[in-house]
Write a protein that holds these residues in place. Structure first.
Motif, PDB file in Angstrom:
ATOM      1  N   UNK A   1      -1.977  -4.174   1.168  1.00  0.00           N
ATOM      2  CA  UNK A   1      -2.800  -4.715   2.258  1.00  0.00           C
ATOM      3  C   UNK A   1      -3.780  -5.744   1.696  1.00  0.00           C
ATOM      4  N   UNK A   2      -3.919  -6.840   2.410  1.00  0.00           N
ATOM      5  CA  UNK A   2      -4.861  -7.893   2.046  1.00  0.00           C
ATOM      6  C   UNK A   2      -5.714  -8.213   3.262  1.00  0.00           C
ATOM      7  N   UNK A   3      -6.991  -8.321   3.040  1.00  0.00           N
ATOM      8  CA  UNK A   3      -7.907  -8.678   4.135  1.00  0.00           C
ATOM      9  C   UNK A   3      -8.099 -10.185   4.168  1.00  0.00           C
ATOM     10  N   UNK A   4      -8.025 -10.722   5.367  1.00  0.00           N
ATOM     11  CA  UNK A   4      -8.340 -12.134   5.617  1.00  0.00           C
ATOM     12  C   UNK A   4      -9.267 -12.149   6.820  1.00  0.00           C
ATOM     13  N   UNK A   5     -10.545 -12.273   6.550  1.00  0.00           N
ATOM     14  CA  UNK A   5     -11.525 -12.190   7.624  1.00  0.00           C
ATOM     15  C   UNK A   5     -11.502 -10.810   8.235  1.00  0.00           C
ATOM     16  N   UNK A   6     -11.298 -10.755   9.542  1.00  0.00           N
ATOM     17  CA  UNK A   6     -11.262  -9.467  10.239  1.00  0.00           C
ATOM     18  C   UNK A   6      -9.867  -8.854  10.259  1.00  0.00           C
ATOM     19  N   UNK A   7      -8.889  -9.615   9.807  1.00  0.00           N
ATOM     20  CA  UNK A   7      -7.510  -9.127   9.867  1.00  0.00           C
ATOM     21  C   UNK A   7      -7.094  -8.472   8.550  1.00  0.00           C
ATOM     22  N   UNK A   8      -6.254  -7.478   8.693  1.00  0.00           N
ATOM     23  CA  UNK A   8      -5.685  -6.778   7.544  1.00  0.00           C
ATOM     24  C   UNK A   8      -4.189  -7.056   7.563  1.00  0.00           C
ATOM     25  N   UNK A   9      -3.726  -7.822   6.575  1.00  0.00           N
ATOM     26  CA  UNK A   9      -2.316  -8.186   6.483  1.00  0.00           C
ATOM     27  C   UNK A   9      -1.598  -7.192   5.584  1.00  0.00           C
ATOM     28  N   UNK A  10      -0.471  -6.695   6.060  1.00  0.00           N
ATOM     29  CA  UNK A  10       0.322  -5.711   5.334  1.00  0.00           C
ATOM     30  C   UNK A  10       1.585  -6.388   4.802  1.00  0.00           C
ATOM     31  N   UNK A  11       1.761  -6.296   3.496  1.00  0.00           N
ATOM     32  CA  UNK A  11       2.896  -6.925   2.819  1.00  0.00           C
ATOM     33  C   UNK A  11       3.798  -5.844   2.241  1.00  0.00           C
ATOM     34  N   UNK A  12       5.099  -6.027   2.388  1.00  0.00           N
ATOM     35  CA  UNK A  12       6.060  -5.108   1.799  1.00  0.00           C
ATOM     36  C   UNK A  12       6.125  -5.329   0.293  1.00  0.00           C
ATOM     37  N   UNK A  13       6.132  -4.246  -0.459  1.00  0.00           N
ATOM     38  CA  UNK A  13       6.399  -4.292  -1.894  1.00  0.00           C
ATOM     39  C   UNK A  13       7.683  -3.490  -2.107  1.00  0.00           C
ATOM     40  N   UNK A  14       8.800  -4.181  -2.262  1.00  0.00           N
ATOM     41  CA  UNK A  14      10.102  -3.517  -2.359  1.00  0.00           C
ATOM     42  C   UNK A  14      10.408  -3.008  -3.767  1.00  0.00           C
ATOM     43  N   UNK A  15       9.575  -3.330  -4.739  1.00  0.00           N
ATOM     44  CA  UNK A  15       9.851  -2.928  -6.120  1.00  0.00           C
ATOM     45  C   UNK A  15      10.003  -1.410  -6.287  1.00  0.00           C
ATOM     46  N   UNK A  16       9.148  -0.567  -5.690  1.00  0.00           N
ATOM     47  CA  UNK A  16       9.365   0.882  -5.845  1.00  0.00           C
ATOM     48  C   UNK A  16      10.705   1.352  -5.276  1.00  0.00           C
ATOM     49  N   UNK A  17      11.191   0.714  -4.226  1.00  0.00           N
ATOM     50  CA  UNK A  17      12.493   1.089  -3.666  1.00  0.00           C
ATOM     51  C   UNK A  17      13.597   0.699  -4.639  1.00  0.00           C
ATOM     52  N   UNK A  18      13.478  -0.468  -5.245  1.00  0.00           N
ATOM     53  CA  UNK A  18      14.461  -0.897  -6.250  1.00  0.00           C
ATOM     54  C   UNK A  18      14.452   0.054  -7.440  1.00  0.00           C
ATOM     55  N   UNK A  19      13.272   0.501  -7.855  1.00  0.00           N
ATOM     56  CA  UNK A  19      13.193   1.430  -8.982  1.00  0.00           C
ATOM     57  C   UNK A  19      13.854   2.761  -8.642  1.00  0.00           C
ATOM     58  N   UNK A  20      13.682   3.229  -7.406  1.00  0.00           N
ATOM     59  CA  UNK A  20      14.357   4.454  -6.957  1.00  0.00           C
ATOM     60  C   UNK A  20      15.872   4.232  -6.989  1.00  0.00           C
ATOM     61  N   UNK A  21      16.298   3.090  -6.495  1.00  0.00           N
ATOM     62  CA  UNK A  21      17.726   2.766  -6.503  1.00  0.00           C
ATOM     63  C   UNK A  21      18.264   2.763  -7.934  1.00  0.00           C
ATOM     64  N   UNK A  22      17.582   2.066  -8.835  1.00  0.00           N
ATOM     65  CA  UNK A  22      18.049   1.966 -10.211  1.00  0.00           C
ATOM     66  C   UNK A  22      18.080   3.326 -10.901  1.00  0.00           C
TER      67      UNK A  22
END
Length: 107
Positions: free
Chosen positions: A63-84
């Motif tokens: 999550x990143x804050x930009x002013x009053x908004x909270x932007x949520x970004x996907x981090x797919x790396x943990x899913x790739x690590x589970x897959x691997x």
């Protein structure tokens, strides 16, 4: 101190269908918390935030804050690590069994 590993947090986060749906929404682009709440009108804001917190603890959402908004970004790396670590090894084993079965049936 918790004995849970990072994998445990990822599996816990992915175990709930609503959290998987949230990740699906974030797959193509980051979204604000407000936009995620609008996408799930059957859940109140507190529930969406609770699910996002579990996803953040698993490092699946950043999550990143930009002013009053909270932007949520996907981090797919943990899913790739589970897959691997888990899925690819077992998939390879299953493919070798199917290949051996095919050979036995053809021979």
């Amino acid at each position: 101190m918790s004995s849970q590993t990072a994998d445990d947090h990822v599996f816990k986060a992915l175990a709930h269908s609503r959290r998987r749906e949230l990740l699906d929404r974030l797959k193509d682009q980051p979204l604000t918390t407000g936009a995620l709440c609008e996408a799930f009108p059957d859940m109140d804001r507190c529930t969406v935030m609770m699910h996002l917190k579990v996803l953040e603890e698993a490092d699946l959402v950043v999550a990143r804050r930009e002013g009053r908004e909270r932007w949520n970004h996907l981090n797919a790396l943990p899913i790739k690590q589970i897959h691997d670590r888990w899925i690819s090894q077992y998939a390879g084993h299953a493919i070798s069994i199917l290949d051996r079965l095919k050979s036995d049936l053809e021979g």
